[in-house]
Motif scaffolding. Structure first.
Motif, PDB file in Angstrom:
ATOM      1  N   GLU A 101       0.845  -1.188   0.000  1.00  5.86           N
ATOM      2  CA  GLU A 101       0.000   0.000   0.000  1.00  5.86           C
ATOM      3  C   GLU A 101       0.884   1.244   0.000  1.00  5.86           C
ATOM      4  O   GLU A 101       1.808   1.355   0.796  1.00  5.86           O
ATOM      5  CB  GLU A 101      -0.896  -0.019   1.237  1.00  5.86           C
ATOM      6  CG  GLU A 101      -1.941   1.073   1.253  1.00  5.86           C
ATOM      7  CD  GLU A 101      -2.969   0.866   2.355  1.00  5.86           C
ATOM      8  OE1 GLU A 101      -3.349   1.873   2.988  1.00  5.86           O
ATOM      9  OE2 GLU A 101      -3.387  -0.292   2.587  1.00  5.86           O
ATOM     10  N   PRO A 102       0.643   2.187  -0.901  1.00  6.60           N
ATOM     11  CA  PRO A 102       1.529   3.354  -0.998  1.00  6.60           C
ATOM     12  C   PRO A 102       1.429   4.251   0.224  1.00  6.60           C
ATOM     13  O   PRO A 102       0.462   4.214   0.986  1.00  6.60           O
ATOM     14  CB  PRO A 102       1.020   4.067  -2.260  1.00  6.60           C
ATOM     15  CG  PRO A 102      -0.389   3.606  -2.419  1.00  6.60           C
ATOM     16  CD  PRO A 102      -0.430   2.207  -1.902  1.00  6.60           C
ATOM     17  N   ALA A 103       2.447   5.087   0.396  1.00  7.16           N
ATOM     18  CA  ALA A 103       2.501   5.976   1.553  1.00  7.16           C
ATOM     19  C   ALA A 103       1.407   7.035   1.513  1.00  7.16           C
ATOM     20  O   ALA A 103       0.950   7.497   2.556  1.00  7.16           O
ATOM     21  CB  ALA A 103       3.875   6.637   1.633  1.00  7.16           C
ATOM     22  N   ARG A 147      -0.589  -3.955  -4.781  1.00  3.20           N
ATOM     23  CA  ARG A 147      -0.347  -5.200  -5.524  1.00  3.20           C
ATOM     24  C   ARG A 147      -1.335  -6.269  -5.073  1.00  3.20           C
ATOM     25  O   ARG A 147      -1.648  -6.391  -3.885  1.00  3.20           O
ATOM     26  CB  ARG A 147       1.087  -5.673  -5.318  1.00  3.20           C
ATOM     27  CG  ARG A 147       2.113  -4.748  -5.964  1.00  3.20           C
ATOM     28  CD  ARG A 147       3.509  -5.339  -5.944  1.00  3.20           C
ATOM     29  NE  ARG A 147       4.468  -4.394  -6.489  1.00  3.20           N
ATOM     30  CZ  ARG A 147       4.784  -4.281  -7.786  1.00  3.20           C
ATOM     31  NH1 ARG A 147       4.194  -5.096  -8.654  1.00  3.20           N
ATOM     32  NH2 ARG A 147       5.647  -3.389  -8.206  1.00  3.20           N
ATOM     33  N   ALA A 148      -1.813  -7.043  -6.043  1.00  2.26           N
ATOM     34  CA  ALA A 148      -2.846  -8.042  -5.768  1.00  2.26           C
ATOM     35  C   ALA A 148      -2.334  -9.444  -6.078  1.00  2.26           C
ATOM     36  O   ALA A 148      -1.690  -9.673  -7.102  1.00  2.26           O
ATOM     37  CB  ALA A 148      -4.090  -7.755  -6.596  1.00  2.26           C
ATOM     38  N   GLU A 149      -2.652 -10.363  -5.171  1.00  2.00           N
ATOM     39  CA  GLU A 149      -2.274 -11.768  -5.351  1.00  2.00           C
ATOM     40  C   GLU A 149      -3.431 -12.644  -4.877  1.00  2.00           C
ATOM     41  O   GLU A 149      -4.000 -12.424  -3.806  1.00  2.00           O
ATOM     42  CB  GLU A 149      -1.020 -12.098  -4.547  1.00  2.00           C
ATOM     43  CG  GLU A 149      -0.564 -13.541  -4.683  1.00  2.00           C
ATOM     44  CD  GLU A 149       0.732 -13.818  -3.948  1.00  2.00           C
ATOM     45  OE1 GLU A 149       1.325 -14.891  -4.157  1.00  2.00           O
ATOM     46  OE2 GLU A 149       1.149 -12.941  -3.148  1.00  2.00           O
ATOM     47  N   GLY A 150      -3.796 -13.632  -5.695  1.00  2.00           N
ATOM     48  CA  GLY A 150      -4.863 -14.536  -5.288  1.00  2.00           C
ATOM     49  C   GLY A 150      -5.562 -15.143  -6.481  1.00  2.00           C
ATOM     50  O   GLY A 150      -5.129 -14.993  -7.627  1.00  2.00           O
ATOM     51  N   THR A 151      -6.643 -15.848  -6.205  1.00  4.34           N
ATOM     52  CA  THR A 151      -7.351 -16.555  -7.267  1.00  4.34           C
ATOM     53  C   THR A 151      -8.853 -16.325  -7.151  1.00  4.34           C
ATOM     54  O   THR A 151      -9.396 -16.072  -6.070  1.00  4.34           O
ATOM     55  CB  THR A 151      -7.084 -18.067  -7.216  1.00  4.34           C
ATOM     56  OG1 THR A 151      -7.490 -18.573  -5.939  1.00  4.34           O
ATOM     57  CG2 THR A 151      -5.612 -18.375  -7.441  1.00  4.34           C
ATOM     58  N   VAL A 152      -9.497 -16.443  -8.300  1.00  2.00           N
ATOM     59  CA  VAL A 152     -10.956 -16.430  -8.413  1.00  2.00           C
ATOM     60  C   VAL A 152     -11.347 -17.710  -9.133  1.00  2.00           C
ATOM     61  O   VAL A 152     -10.813 -18.013 -10.203  1.00  2.00           O
ATOM     62  CB  VAL A 152     -11.452 -15.213  -9.209  1.00  2.00           C
ATOM     63  CG1 VAL A 152     -12.976 -15.240  -9.329  1.00  2.00           C
ATOM     64  CG2 VAL A 152     -10.972 -13.916  -8.581  1.00  2.00           C
ATOM     65  N   ASP A 210       5.386   6.207  -7.602  1.00  2.00           N
ATOM     66  CA  ASP A 210       6.337   5.702  -6.614  1.00  2.00           C
ATOM     67  C   ASP A 210       5.875   6.001  -5.189  1.00  2.00           C
ATOM     68  O   ASP A 210       6.660   6.429  -4.332  1.00  2.00           O
ATOM     69  CB  ASP A 210       7.721   6.290  -6.870  1.00  2.00           C
ATOM     70  CG  ASP A 210       8.833   5.442  -6.243  1.00  2.00           C
ATOM     71  OD1 ASP A 210       8.559   4.283  -5.867  1.00  2.00           O
ATOM     72  OD2 ASP A 210       9.966   5.940  -6.146  1.00  2.00           O
ATOM     73  N   GLY A 211       4.582   5.805  -4.932  1.00  2.78           N
ATOM     74  CA  GLY A 211       4.033   5.954  -3.592  1.00  2.78           C
ATOM     75  C   GLY A 211       3.645   7.357  -3.191  1.00  2.78           C
ATOM     76  O   GLY A 211       3.136   7.561  -2.084  1.00  2.78           O
TER      77      GLY A 211
END
Length: 312
Positions: free
Chosen positions: A117-119, A144-149, A218-219
């Motif tokens: 998560e950005p600043a 950023r996202a990680e996972g499954t559907v 860059d945040g």
């Protein structure tokens, strides 16, 4: 703490996860006399989308959405579906969801983890001309996202890889006037290896003191002035959302051509409630200027832009 009639208070958490090939949108909303819980699966490569949005009558704040996006959880469970957005002990955000009859007899379920998560994020309190009415909104881009559907009888799986999958949170609380039309655009990704995106929008409330138009790089936030959406018209004088759009800013720091790929449109009219939505996914090409004057070209950057009219 809002000093307004309970029937006018609106609260929601909305997440959209996108990698340019497929996208997922999740909503938990408590709009006083109407609650709405929504799951959307969007296949951008194949050009289709499925949205299911069960409504609840008179939640009146009982959904108990948190007072801040930085802590707490947003949860809803009803017959046949459940959604939960919460903060994990490792500092990530977790999105979990399940719906038995997402399309016909086909179910959908998944878990997505959001990190990095950005600043800085966009936060704005927009007043309306009508006394006591306002919109308090936060937009957190470039997570950023990680996972499954997993969807359907054959358990087709869509995997979000944090290397190319990014999410935005639209966190809203407020007291609105009855009839509003807004324009919103959002994009999150990487530009030459640097986290990059934007939030642009206008249409309701008095934005004379400030707008929600920002670049994320860059945040950090880089503030834009007024941004305009130029949506093409067809020969009958109606907006043609699938033709190329143009975006310009009065400070000349944001210029984009937008090539639509898919229009996630929805129309509902029940009694005094009306909603006409066009959330258009596509590719942006143009240029942006950072606060220090650095000009960066942008090519085929995936995001979305929308026009929504509501009476509720």
């Amino acid at each position: 703490d809002i000093k307004a009639g309970k029937m006018r208070i609106k609260e929601w958490d909305y997440y959209c996860v996108n990698n340019g090939h497929f996208a997922l949108a999740l909503t938990i909303a408590d709009n006083s006399y109407m609650g709405l819980d929504s799951i959307s699966l969007i296949n951008l490569d194949e050009g289709w989308e499925i949205t299911k949005s069960p409504m609840r009558l008179l939640p009146m704040g009982k959904t108990a959405l948190p007072e801040t996006s930085a802590a707490g959880s947003s949860e809803i469970a009803r017959g046949g579906y459940a959604l939960a957005f919460y903060h994990d002990d490792d500092g990530t955000r977790k999105l979990t969801f399940h719906m038995d009859k997402f399309r016909g007899k086909d179910a959908i379920e998944g878990m997505i983890s959001l990190s990095d998560e950005p600043a800085e994020s966009m936060v704005i309190a927009t007043p309306f001309e009508k006394s006591g009415h306002f919109y308090y909104n936060q937009k957190i881009n470039c997570m950023r996202a990680e996972g499954t559907v997993t969807y359907g009888y054959h358990n087709r799986t869509y995997t979000f890889d944090p290397a190319d999958s990014f999410a935005v949170l639209d966190w809203g609380r407020g007291v609105w006037t009855y009839h509003n039309t807004w324009y919103w655009g959002s994009a999150s990704g990487e530009l030459d290896g640097v986290p990059f995106g934007w939030n642009i929008g206008y249409g309701f409330g008095n934005t004379g003191a400030a707008t929600e138009n920002v670049l994320f790089y860059d945040g950090r936030i880089h503030k834009l002035s007024e941004v305009r959406f130029e949506i093409p018209m067809d020969e009958d004088g109606f907006e043609d959302f699938m033709k190329p759009w143009v975006f310009t800013s009065d400070d000349n720091r944001f210029y984009m051509n937008f090539t639509p790929v898919l229009d996630r449109s929805a129309f509902m009219s029940v009694g005094v409630v009306l909603s006409d939505q066009h959330q258009v996914f596509g590719r942006f090409t143009g240029r942006i200027t950072l606060d220090d004057g650095t000009v960066l070209p942008v090519r085929d950057f995936f995001g979305f832009a929308e026009k929504v009219e509501n009476k509720w």
